[in-house]
Design an enzyme around this catalytic site. Sequence first.
Site, PDB file in Angstrom:
ATOM      1  N   ASP A 103     -14.167 -14.344 -25.747  1.00  0.00           N
ATOM      2  CA  ASP A 103     -13.702 -14.688 -24.403  1.00  0.00           C
ATOM      3  C   ASP A 103     -14.614 -15.715 -23.747  1.00  0.00           C
ATOM      4  O   ASP A 103     -15.790 -15.855 -24.093  1.00  0.00           O
ATOM      5  CB  ASP A 103     -13.620 -13.434 -23.533  1.00  0.00           C
ATOM      6  CG  ASP A 103     -12.501 -12.502 -23.990  1.00  0.00           C
ATOM      7  OD1 ASP A 103     -11.612 -12.949 -24.725  1.00  0.00           O
ATOM      8  OD2 ASP A 103     -12.540 -11.311 -23.601  1.00  0.00           O
ATOM      9  N   GLU A 107     -19.659 -12.256 -20.843  1.00  0.00           N
ATOM     10  CA  GLU A 107     -19.693 -11.282 -21.932  1.00  0.00           C
ATOM     11  C   GLU A 107     -19.282 -11.917 -23.251  1.00  0.00           C
ATOM     12  O   GLU A 107     -19.901 -11.687 -24.296  1.00  0.00           O
ATOM     13  CB  GLU A 107     -18.777 -10.092 -21.608  1.00  0.00           C
ATOM     14  CG  GLU A 107     -19.246  -9.224 -20.463  1.00  0.00           C
ATOM     15  CD  GLU A 107     -20.576  -8.529 -20.735  1.00  0.00           C
ATOM     16  OE1 GLU A 107     -20.839  -8.149 -21.891  1.00  0.00           O
ATOM     17  OE2 GLU A 107     -21.352  -8.373 -19.776  1.00  0.00           O
ATOM     18  N   TYR A 328      -6.446 -15.628 -19.365  1.00  0.00           N
ATOM     19  CA  TYR A 328      -7.583 -14.716 -19.353  1.00  0.00           C
ATOM     20  C   TYR A 328      -7.680 -14.003 -18.012  1.00  0.00           C
ATOM     21  O   TYR A 328      -7.553 -14.616 -16.948  1.00  0.00           O
ATOM     22  CB  TYR A 328      -8.874 -15.495 -19.640  1.00  0.00           C
ATOM     23  CG  TYR A 328     -10.049 -14.596 -19.901  1.00  0.00           C
ATOM     24  CD1 TYR A 328      -9.990 -13.615 -20.878  1.00  0.00           C
ATOM     25  CD2 TYR A 328     -11.210 -14.709 -19.151  1.00  0.00           C
ATOM     26  CE1 TYR A 328     -11.055 -12.783 -21.118  1.00  0.00           C
ATOM     27  CE2 TYR A 328     -12.288 -13.880 -19.382  1.00  0.00           C
ATOM     28  CZ  TYR A 328     -12.206 -12.907 -20.366  1.00  0.00           C
ATOM     29  OH  TYR A 328     -13.274 -12.067 -20.593  1.00  0.00           O
ATOM     30  N   ARG A 330     -10.151 -12.121 -16.565  1.00  0.00           N
ATOM     31  CA  ARG A 330     -11.400 -11.962 -15.801  1.00  0.00           C
ATOM     32  C   ARG A 330     -11.778 -13.328 -15.225  1.00  0.00           C
ATOM     33  O   ARG A 330     -12.373 -14.162 -15.910  1.00  0.00           O
ATOM     34  CB  ARG A 330     -12.521 -11.400 -16.681  1.00  0.00           C
ATOM     35  CG  ARG A 330     -12.262  -9.964 -17.114  1.00  0.00           C
ATOM     36  CD  ARG A 330     -13.453  -9.345 -17.834  1.00  0.00           C
ATOM     37  NE  ARG A 330     -13.163  -7.968 -18.225  1.00  0.00           N
ATOM     38  CZ  ARG A 330     -12.629  -7.607 -19.379  1.00  0.00           C
ATOM     39  NH1 ARG A 330     -12.336  -8.542 -20.273  1.00  0.00           N
ATOM     40  NH2 ARG A 330     -12.380  -6.345 -19.652  1.00  0.00           N
TER      41      ARG A 330
END
Length: 508
Positions: A103, A107, A328, A330
């Site tokens: 991603d 993270e 995505y 987030r």
Amino acid sequence: MAKKPQTTGTSLVIVESPAKARTIGRFLGRGFTVEASIGHIRDLPEGAKEVPAEWKKQPWAYLGVNVDADFEPIYIVPKEKAAQVRKLRSLLKSASDLYLATDEDREGEAISWHLCEVLQPKVPIHRLVFHEITAEAIQEALRQPRQIDENLVRAQETRRIVDRLFGYDVSPLLWRKIRPRLSAGRVQSVAVRLIVERERQRMAFRSAAYWDLAAELTTGSGGRFEAQLISVASRRIPSSRDFDATTGELKDPSLLLLDQPQAEQLAARLLRAVPRVVEIEDKPYTTRPYPPFTTSTLQQEANRKFGFTARHTMQLAQSLYENGHITYMRTDSTNLAAAAVQAARDLVAAQYGNEYLSPQPRVYQTKVKNAQEAHEAIRPAGHPFDLPEALRGQLSYDQFRLYDLIWKRTIASQMSDARAHRITITVEADDAVFQVTGKTIEFAGYLRAYVEGADDPEANLAEREIVLPPVQPGESLQWERLEPKGHTTQPPNRYSEASLTRALEEMG
């Protein structure tokens, strides 16, 4: 199929999850092997027993962070990840190059960095970044790979260290002082403070009682409407916001505070008077559509509309993303790529008509502190966007509702303003003044597609309208009903999950 750069062997592509690996694998042809790391393959030790022998006797060993050397983290490969690491090493031996397609957030960047640190690849390394899992996005990522972003890696590492220091040092204090199994954290401790402060406000709250009059009036043509008493003898009747929350007293002593007997006496007196319309104010106004979803606003709206917890919303969004249905999930950005804006505008024209399309493409600026504007908002993936009904058979009930919500919000963001009128009628009876405000929608605009907090925009449009009967200044009315109405001020509401999320976001 994605076009593979000119190499002599198989390219290994590593992502986080098996679901994401399967979706990406559909877009990559021969010459690519796609495998999942299954999350982080390396992390801080869970306790002193997992710390390497050379550090076990250090006083900070239980933290897994060397607080004596600039908070240097000690990383280990957990036992449950050892088999997956061996599998990745085996695949890397026969690979001509390595593509890290984790991603695009902190993270994901950290996972890619840890993969390099553990696997020590001897082949060229490429970092693939994409906002959506579509053939077009994968192709573009392959054409423009980049290096691992060390700044993002350090940002994630710092957050992880702070989490560890908070959790491992403050949590045991909670066990001793309050009760076992409580935990502290970088975010949850702040959230607890907000909740405690709100509870203290509720405990300090002192309620107050006040009375006013509610009237139902009829016109000569048979129309009727309800109105509220706002003043008597030029003294305004208070509302709940006029009372001090800690004393229960009026903030402004010039206001007219009525008790029940006084309200009843006033009602009896006014019933002998003839109410007349003294003013009609018609104010046109417009409202603009909401920006596309960020992570926080998606969580808040899914909680309001469906009662989803933040965790459940993110689990659904993760699944939708990994299966190529949304971008995505987030993100703190409300920005949309130019192609996405065009896809939304094409759908508005096709589904609702050109009159519902905003004259110019709308651009939204993120108001969240430290937002990463390079990211996109959460939107349907691909171009054109899949219609919700086309995916109903492929998605679970909750997945469908969340996708439908994201689709509508994205489409509405490129629709025209809603136009409406706010009409206020002022009525006098003797020395008392009553008012009522109505709303009529002249042109629904974006409200045809999306109403915040409502499941059915069409049904909610009717509920948003408060239509008043036609009246003229000076027109005499009749009392249908005039009754005293008692009120008690209420303490501030406890946080819901949605309101707590919003409060944390506003505080940065």
